[in-house]
Design a protein around this motif. Structure first.
Motif, PDB file in Angstrom:
ATOM      1  N   LYS A   1       0.840  -1.211   0.000  1.00 36.37           N
ATOM      2  CA  LYS A   1       0.000   0.000   0.000  1.00 36.37           C
ATOM      3  C   LYS A   1       0.869   1.253   0.000  1.00 36.37           C
ATOM      4  O   LYS A   1       0.534   2.253  -0.623  1.00 36.37           O
TER       5      LYS A   1
ATOM      6  N   GLN B   1       2.243   1.663  -3.516  1.00 35.36           N
ATOM      7  CA  GLN B   1       1.166   2.128  -4.388  1.00 35.36           C
ATOM      8  C   GLN B   1       0.856   3.608  -4.144  1.00 35.36           C
ATOM      9  O   GLN B   1       0.671   4.384  -5.081  1.00 35.36           O
ATOM     10  N   SER B   2       0.816   3.991  -2.886  1.00 36.50           N
ATOM     11  CA  SER B   2       0.523   5.372  -2.534  1.00 36.50           C
ATOM     12  C   SER B   2       1.582   6.327  -3.091  1.00 36.50           C
ATOM     13  O   SER B   2       1.254   7.355  -3.702  1.00 36.50           O
TER      14      SER B   2
ATOM     15  N   GLU C   1       2.001  -4.686  -4.593  1.00 37.58           N
ATOM     16  CA  GLU C   1       1.075  -3.630  -4.196  1.00 37.58           C
ATOM     17  C   GLU C   1      -0.223  -4.179  -3.605  1.00 37.58           C
ATOM     18  O   GLU C   1      -0.810  -3.571  -2.718  1.00 37.58           O
ATOM     19  N   ARG C   2      -0.668  -5.318  -4.110  1.00 37.68           N
ATOM     20  CA  ARG C   2      -1.911  -5.913  -3.601  1.00 37.68           C
ATOM     21  C   ARG C   2      -1.660  -6.849  -2.426  1.00 37.68           C
ATOM     22  O   ARG C   2      -2.551  -7.548  -1.973  1.00 37.68           O
ATOM     23  N   ASN C   3      -0.420  -6.843  -1.941  1.00 37.31           N
ATOM     24  CA  ASN C   3      -0.008  -7.663  -0.795  1.00 37.31           C
ATOM     25  C   ASN C   3      -0.193  -9.155  -1.022  1.00 37.31           C
ATOM     26  O   ASN C   3      -0.404  -9.918  -0.081  1.00 37.31           O
TER      27      ASN C   3
END
Length: 118
Positions: free
Chosen positions: A4, A7-8, A35-37
């Protein structure tokens, strides 16, 4: 959480997933999984590549503090100063203002400069 954060920062920089992956020399799907873990444990080498692609230090990707200012923002600030005609020597004139701001911040946060060596 790392995903996250990546991504941020990527979105803040205006980079697409593809562009960031290309800059980092990793696959788009791998970056997406981070990014989606889905991939919880990217290697330090991959983290270094992503950090370089984003223009931040690796620790900025690992810190939970969302108030971290990416290094590139400081560079942008310095470049704006240059473009506006401010010379490096002139920055010394603002040192008193900067020291006052630091003192005020420390005072508000309860931190004291006493005992610190310069």
């Amino acid at each position: 959480m790392i995903g996250k954060k990546i991504q941020s920062i990527r979105k803040q920089k205006g980079l697409s997933l593809s562009e960031c992956a290309t800059r980092a020399s990793i696959s788009k799907s791998y970056l997406s999984n981070i990014e989606r873990n889905i991939n919880h444990n990217p290697s330090i080498q991959v983290m270094e590549k992503i950090a370089a692609a984003l223009g931040v230090e690796v620790r900025a990707l690992l810190e939970l503090n969302h108030n971290v200012v990416p290094e590139s923002e400081w560079l942008e600030f310095v470049n704006e100063l240059k473009k506006s005609g401010v010379q490096k020597e002139q920055l010394k004139e603002y040192k008193t203002v900067i020291e006052f701001a630091k003192w005020q911040k420390d005072k508000l946060s309860g931190t004291s400069e006493k005992g610190k060596s310069k």
